[in-house]
Enzyme design. Sequence first.
Site, PDB file in Angstrom:
ATOM      1  CB  THR A   1      11.272  48.569  46.078  1.00 29.79           C
ATOM      2  OG1 THR A   1       9.942  48.265  45.691  1.00 29.79           O
ATOM      3  CG2 THR A   1      11.910  47.331  46.658  1.00 29.79           C
TER       4      THR A   1
ATOM      5  CB  SER B   1       6.761  55.038  42.127  1.00 30.48           C
ATOM      6  OG  SER B   1       6.593  53.807  41.493  1.00 30.48           O
TER       7      SER B   1
HETATM    8  N1  ASP Z   1       5.765  49.609  44.338  1.00 26.76           N
HETATM    9  C1  ASP Z   1       7.148  50.032  44.307  1.00 26.76           C
HETATM   10  C2  ASP Z   1       7.207  51.462  43.796  1.00 26.76           C
HETATM   11  O1  ASP Z   1       7.056  51.671  42.636  1.00 26.76           O
HETATM   12  C3  ASP Z   1       7.938  49.144  43.428  1.00 26.76           C
HETATM   13  C4  ASP Z   1       9.412  49.440  43.318  1.00 26.76           C
HETATM   14  O2  ASP Z   1       9.912  50.467  43.718  1.00 26.76           O
HETATM   15  O3  ASP Z   1      10.137  48.582  42.773  1.00 26.76           O
HETATM   16  O4  ASP Z   1       7.385  52.367  44.561  1.00 26.76           O
END
Ligand code: ASP
Length: 334
Positions: free
Chosen positions: A12, A54
């Site tokens: 994110t 991720s």
């Molecule tokens: N879906 C994102 C990730 O894990 C969530 C985040 O980074 O807060 O890459």
Amino acid sequence: MKRILLIATGGTIASKRGQKGLKPLLSSEELLTYVPSVKEFCHTETLQLFNLDSTNIQPMHWLAIAQAVEKNYETYDGFVICHGTDTMAYSAAALSYLIQNSPKPIVITGSQKPIDLEITDARTNLSDSLRFASCDRAYGVNLVFDGKVIAGTRAKKERTKSYNAFSSINFPYIASIQEEHILFYLDDKKLLCEPLTFYHEFNSSVGLLKLIPSMDAAVLDYMAEHYDGVIIESFGVGGLPNYETCGYYSAVKKWISQGKTVVMTTQVTNEGSNMSVYEVGRTIKYEFGLLESYDMTLEAAVTKLMWILGQTKERERVKQLFYQTVNRDILWKA
Ligand code: ASP
């Protein structure tokens, strides 16, 4: 001035809003432009390893991050890895096993909101991480998030939306960071005496079986057939159902005798397992040689088993390594 390598992997923190939702698009160089004041205490260079949500991180990515740190270890005083929060606790634990006894700090961080928003936790998390990575008293693999420093093996994502997403499980926070001040709760770098060691193997053939009441033991048979190691996430301090034909007991007995590793952990986040307490746990532990995770987090147990099975499948050696403390991951001694 400290020299820090910022390794970007996505998440994110590096995301921008597209038609199909948030997606990591910002480069490592662009991330750095959002924290100009860090120039006062460190000189930062950047490396873009990949740009992934991720959710897509796998053991090969953990190995790539560890290799990037190893390759650049002599050139820099500390490392900051920007990463998505969803699997950050797994990556922090994995790096704790791949890079052991590092006198230089290796920090993993990310954010709940993208760095290019006006209201975001990203800029604070990134500058806190660079500050911690520049600190002489910091060492080893730690996660920095929302002003807290958490040992790499003790972090868990406990909130999906709030800024205080991560907790330290069954272990105190290492430090807190308030503006330019780092307050150490555990200040023990002088006790570090083992040599720095990088590992290069992971065995991703590890599966997790989460029990629910009434589940068929055939699932365990299926998993043990397909994986070198199976972690059973059971209830409370740890036990296995013995209803009907005791299918779980015979499955555990069979697969352990055939050289598979079976580990018991608990669905309860805090305080860990102790299979010796109840008959439903004690019998299988002592008769069949099951391992248990005690106070380790699930993320640590999973990645530790992958690290161990990358080195050996010899039962006594697996047991010895599993109960050996690495980066503060286990306090309880079997
Ligand atoms: N879906 C994102 C990730 O894990 C969530 C985040 O980074 O807060 O890459």
